[in-house]
Design a protein around this motif. Structure first.
Motif, PDB file in Angstrom:
ATOM      1  N   THR A 184       0.843  -1.203   0.000  1.00  0.00           N
ATOM      2  CA  THR A 184       0.000   0.000   0.000  1.00  0.00           C
ATOM      3  C   THR A 184       0.873   1.245   0.000  1.00  0.00           C
ATOM      4  O   THR A 184       0.612   2.209  -0.730  1.00  0.00           O
TER       5      THR A 184
ATOM      6  N   ASN B 271       2.532   1.608  -3.480  1.00  0.00           N
ATOM      7  CA  ASN B 271       1.557   2.118  -4.457  1.00  0.00           C
ATOM      8  C   ASN B 271       1.301   3.610  -4.250  1.00  0.00           C
ATOM      9  O   ASN B 271       1.216   4.369  -5.218  1.00  0.00           O
TER      10      ASN B 271
ATOM     11  N   GLU C 174      -5.229   4.737  -3.054  1.00  0.00           N
ATOM     12  CA  GLU C 174      -5.785   5.793  -3.910  1.00  0.00           C
ATOM     13  C   GLU C 174      -6.390   6.953  -3.115  1.00  0.00           C
ATOM     14  O   GLU C 174      -6.713   7.992  -3.684  1.00  0.00           O
TER      15      GLU C 174
ATOM     16  N   THR D 129      -1.577   1.642 -12.489  1.00  0.00           N
ATOM     17  CA  THR D 129      -2.107   0.360 -12.051  1.00  0.00           C
ATOM     18  C   THR D 129      -1.350  -0.052 -10.804  1.00  0.00           C
ATOM     19  O   THR D 129      -0.112  -0.009 -10.785  1.00  0.00           O
ATOM     20  N   LYS D 130      -2.075  -0.454  -9.768  1.00  0.00           N
ATOM     21  CA  LYS D 130      -1.446  -0.887  -8.524  1.00  0.00           C
ATOM     22  C   LYS D 130      -0.716  -2.215  -8.736  1.00  0.00           C
ATOM     23  O   LYS D 130      -0.945  -2.917  -9.715  1.00  0.00           O
TER      24      LYS D 130
ATOM     25  N   ASP E 164      -1.122  -4.977  -7.517  1.00  0.00           N
ATOM     26  CA  ASP E 164      -1.993  -6.161  -7.613  1.00  0.00           C
ATOM     27  C   ASP E 164      -2.791  -6.208  -8.910  1.00  0.00           C
ATOM     28  O   ASP E 164      -3.610  -7.097  -9.113  1.00  0.00           O
TER      29      ASP E 164
ATOM     30  N   GLU F 117      -4.870  -3.763 -10.016  1.00  0.00           N
ATOM     31  CA  GLU F 117      -6.047  -2.890 -10.007  1.00  0.00           C
ATOM     32  C   GLU F 117      -5.725  -1.573 -10.701  1.00  0.00           C
ATOM     33  O   GLU F 117      -4.764  -0.890 -10.349  1.00  0.00           O
ATOM     34  N   LYS F 118      -6.536  -1.208 -11.698  1.00  0.00           N
ATOM     35  CA  LYS F 118      -6.344   0.051 -12.416  1.00  0.00           C
ATOM     36  C   LYS F 118      -6.971   1.192 -11.608  1.00  0.00           C
ATOM     37  O   LYS F 118      -8.120   1.102 -11.198  1.00  0.00           O
ATOM     38  N   VAL F 119      -6.181   2.254 -11.394  1.00  0.00           N
ATOM     39  CA  VAL F 119      -6.628   3.386 -10.590  1.00  0.00           C
ATOM     40  C   VAL F 119      -6.843   4.627 -11.445  1.00  0.00           C
ATOM     41  O   VAL F 119      -7.806   5.356 -11.273  1.00  0.00           O
TER      42      VAL F 119
END
Length: 142
Positions: free
Chosen positions: A15, A18, A111, A126-127, A129, A131-133
């Protein structure tokens, strides 16, 4: 972009990594404080917690810490007692805290940092993992 941003960072935390990369994606190179090596002072910690709109209990980390064995789940403990524990053992400070001129956030999820950064993102993010942010235009994906 020039903006004074500080992240209280743990490089072993996904976290936190990211969050740091989202700050950099906004074109900002923040001051990175590895809080396990250089913990905040009591006054700095109290200010971050207060400015983020959190209670001391909300800012304490339970997972992967000595939280339970220290009995920190005792509801009778005062904020001062919890702060003492966090300062004695900084792994108890939840992470990452980010401080900018636009506000202070405990960036969980990562985020949450977007709320206190300018809209200057350099494309998609993209994180770790997957996940697209942010989309290719640097706009938040909701």
């Amino acid at each position: 972009m020039t903006m004074d941003v500080t992240i209280y960072h743990n490089p072993a935390c996904g976290t936190s990594r990211n969050t740091l990369e989202m700050i950099r994606n906004a074109g900002i190179e923040p001051t990175v404080i590895e809080y396990l090596k250089t913990p905040p002072s009591r006054d700095e910690l109290v200010k971050m917690i207060t400015d983020a709109g959190l209670s001391v209990r909300e800012a304490i980390r339970e997972k992967g810490t000595p939280f339970a064995e220290l009995g920190l789940d005792n509801p009778e403990l005062t904020d001062d007692q919890l702060l003492d524990a966090m300062l004695k053992d900084p792994i108890l400070i939840n992470r990452p805290f980010v401080v900018t001129p636009l506000g202070t956030r405990l960036s969980r999820p990562s985020e949450a940092v977007l709320d206190i950064l300018p809209d200057t993102h350099r494309g998609a993010f993209t994180k770790e993992d997957g996940e697209k942010v942010l989309d290719e235009k640097g706009k938040r994906i909701v």
